[in-house]
Design an enzyme around this catalytic site. Structure first.
Site, PDB file in Angstrom:
ATOM      1  CE  LYS A 186      42.160  50.567  38.876  1.00  0.00           C
ATOM      2  NZ  LYS A 186      42.826  50.725  40.244  1.00  0.00           N
ATOM      3  CD  GLU A 192      37.671  35.817  34.630  1.00  0.00           C
ATOM      4  OE1 GLU A 192      38.275  35.202  35.536  1.00  0.00           O
ATOM      5  OE2 GLU A 192      38.698  36.959  34.364  1.00  0.00           O
ATOM      6  N   GLY A 238      39.873  47.428  43.243  1.00  0.00           N
ATOM      7  CA  GLY A 238      38.383  47.232  42.727  1.00  0.00           C
ATOM      8  C   GLY A 238      37.320  46.995  43.633  1.00  0.00           C
ATOM      9  NE  ARG A 239      39.774  43.927  48.894  1.00  0.00           N
ATOM     10  CZ  ARG A 239      41.049  43.790  48.486  1.00  0.00           C
ATOM     11  NH1 ARG A 239      41.167  43.657  46.906  1.00  0.00           N
ATOM     12  NH2 ARG A 239      42.174  43.937  48.888  1.00  0.00           N
ATOM     13  CD  GLU A 324      39.912  40.182  45.748  1.00  0.00           C
ATOM     14  OE1 GLU A 324      39.543  39.730  44.994  1.00  0.00           O
ATOM     15  OE2 GLU A 324      39.491  41.505  45.579  1.00  0.00           O
ATOM     16  CG  HIS A 355      11.874  29.045  56.067  1.00  0.00           C
ATOM     17  ND1 HIS A 355      10.668  28.398  56.614  1.00  0.00           N
ATOM     18  CD2 HIS A 355      11.375  30.332  56.505  1.00  0.00           C
ATOM     19  CE1 HIS A 355       9.929  29.002  57.243  1.00  0.00           C
ATOM     20  NE2 HIS A 355      10.264  30.222  57.028  1.00  0.00           N
ATOM     21  CE  LYS A 483      42.741  37.420  38.276  1.00  0.00           C
ATOM     22  NZ  LYS A 483      43.059  39.147  38.150  1.00  0.00           N
TER      23      LYS A 483
END
Length: 514
Positions: A186, A192, A238-239, A324, A355, A483
């Site tokens: 955004k 990253e 964002g999420r 979050e 398993h 950050k």
């Protein structure tokens, strides 16, 4: 909260799930809407506890806060923002105002631009590389895998980690002239994402770049023209953002029409959440089961177990969505919480998890509530026997968690293999405590519409739990400190600055890693 204390008192000495179970209970502790069937009868919530849980929703003003969210009020108070990811899927006739201005014309204009761009990209490109992280990656990556049977567009690759291996592997063998790189950030400043985007630009000269960002100056400086930039407002977290421009890679993969079906599924769940009474409201019931297990019974984790291999990324998506959103330590007024906030959310698809970690779920010392999901129908013609086996495993696991196996039953199972003290010892290892809770969500088939329903269901579940706990589910200040410290460490690792200001452990680690 007094009601939670009442619930805890009721939970002490409550009957087992198996003792509570009968046909009437299943009817009372299940609900259905648009093909989704939610069963929470395999929990220890009885009629009295359910009434208290429903009362909790009224005491905490969930309905008023829900209506405020849909109305565009700034319920994200720490950031002074509305919370309107629902507007991205609100439909062609909706009117949604923020500060007295209808935001829907802008939403519809962006969606039309996305449709046109996606239609063109589906003809021009063989590969799409989506570069983002967090909400700019988990949603579309989960959705593209989930809807693989509907792919008729370019291959989609996702890059999120700043580890160079991620971008190197994703770009290997791509034809730059037939590759679209989507940079999703955004602010267009995420470390990253921008590091990976710069590497993609260097390694794929001639590739076409698009941006999902609201900063036209930075995107232009990077070399992406405005007609390939798709922005979204600060009232979309964002999420919660895969419904709009962040979902562009999904739209390219499955086509605009099927992306519209995905939006329609979310919109249908919005309508249900707004209109259905709490006792039949799927997001509310899912939230109440979560509050019962975490805040009342003290279960610190929650396992999400989709019996659908294409939902392999859903647990990770929900992990971010829930942890979050509700991983907070203070209430809206800044006071420390008197109750625990959200649980640890984790999981894997069945039957793989059986398993791996189901041993702990069945016989470990901690109770881990399980949320099963399964479709009535799969996508693979001619492989119906696989799907029957998948369903059988899903139902068997929830039954086994509830039923368990007694010591006497284990001794019968062993037959005449052992006797005396050795028989008792061997039987003890085969005892299942049982009385372990689970819920099950049944859906018709994993279509774009159904995926939209499921994602919106969990979004609203998070909202309800956060409202009851009195926290802001729409900020994420907890990600900021790391950050900031990473930015201070980078020049130290490059040898440009001294580590003298760091603690002894960090200095020692820098010495070994610089």
């Amino acid at each position: 909260m007094e009601t939670l204390d009442e619930l805890r008192a009721r939970a002490e000495g409550a009957p087992s799930i198996l003792e509570l179970m009968d046909d009437a209970r299943v009817r009372a502790f299940s609900a259905e809407v648009d093909g989704l069937f939610f069963d929470w009868s395999k929990t220890k919530v009885d009629e009295g506890s359910r009434a208290l849980l429903l009362r909790l929703l009224d005491e905490r003003g969930v309905a008023a806060r829900r209506d405020a969210m849909f109305a565009g009020e700034k319920i994200n108070e720490t950031e002074g923002r509305a919370v309107l990811h629902t507007a991205l899927r609100a439909g062609p006739d909706a009117v949604v105002e923020v500060d007295g201005v209808d935001v829907m014309p802008g939403v519809r204009e962006t969606l039309e631009r996305m449709r046109a761009f996606a239609a063109d990209a589906r003809k021009r490109f063989d590969d799409v590389v989506n570069i983002g992280i967090g909400g700019s990656d988990l949603g579309p990556a989960m959705g593209v895998l989930a809807l693989a049977p509907y792919h008729d567009g370019p291959r989609c690759n996702f890059v999120s980690n700043v580890d160079g291996a991620d971008i190197a592997d994703a770009l290997e063998g791509l034809d730059p002239e037939r590759t679209l790189v989507i940079v999703a950030s955004k602010t267009f400043t995420t470390t990253e994402t921008m590091t990976n985007a710069a590497t993609a630009r260097d390694r794929l000269p001639g590739a076409t770049f698009a941006a999902l960002s609201s900063d036209l100056e930075r995107t232009e400086a990077f070399g992406i023209p405005a007609d390939r930039v798709f922005g979204f407002e600060d009232w979309v977290g964002g999420r919660y953002s895969m419904w709009g421009p962040i979902g562009l890679s999904l739209m390219i993969a499955i086509g605009p029409e099927r992306f519209d079906e995905f939006l329609a599924g979310g919109r249908a769940m919005d309508g249900h959440f707004r209109d259905a009474p709490w006792a039949r409201n799927l997001p509310a019931l899912l939230a109440l089961s979560g509050l019962w297990h975490n805040q009342v019974l003290g279960c610190a984790t929650r396992a999400v177990l989709p019996y659908e291999n294409r939902l392999a990324r859903l647990p990770a998506y929900l992990q971010q969505l829930e942890m979050e959103s509700n991983g907070k330590r203070v209430s809206m007024d800044g006071a420390e919480l008197s109750e625990h906030s959200g649980p640890v959310v984790w999981g894997e698809p069945g039957t793989n998890g059986q398993h791996a970690f189901y041993q702990l779920i069945h016989q470990g010392t901690r109770v881990i509530p399980c949320e099963f999901m399964v479709a009535r129908e799969g996508h693979e013609p001619g492989l119906e026997h696989h799907h029957r086996l998948l369903i059988a495993n899903c139902l068997a696991q929830s039954e086994a968690l509830m039923r368990g196996r007694t010591h006497a039953e284990a001794k019968v199972l062993l037959g005449e293999k052992f006797e005396g003290a050795e028989l008792d010892r061997q039987a003890a290892h085969r005892v299942f405590p049982g009385d372990r809770p689970s819920t099950t969500l049944v859906y018709p088939k994993l279509t774009p519409f159904v995926l939209g329903q499921i994602v919106a269901l969990y979004e609203h579940r998070v909202f309800v739990e956060g409202t009851v706990l009195g926290i802001n589910s729409f900020d994420q200040w907890g990600v900021e400190l790391g950050k900031e410290l990473a930015r201070s460490l980078e020049p130290i690792l490059a040898g440009e600055e001294s580590a003298d200001g760091k603690d002894a452990s960090t200095r020692a680690l820098v010495e070994r890693l610089a």
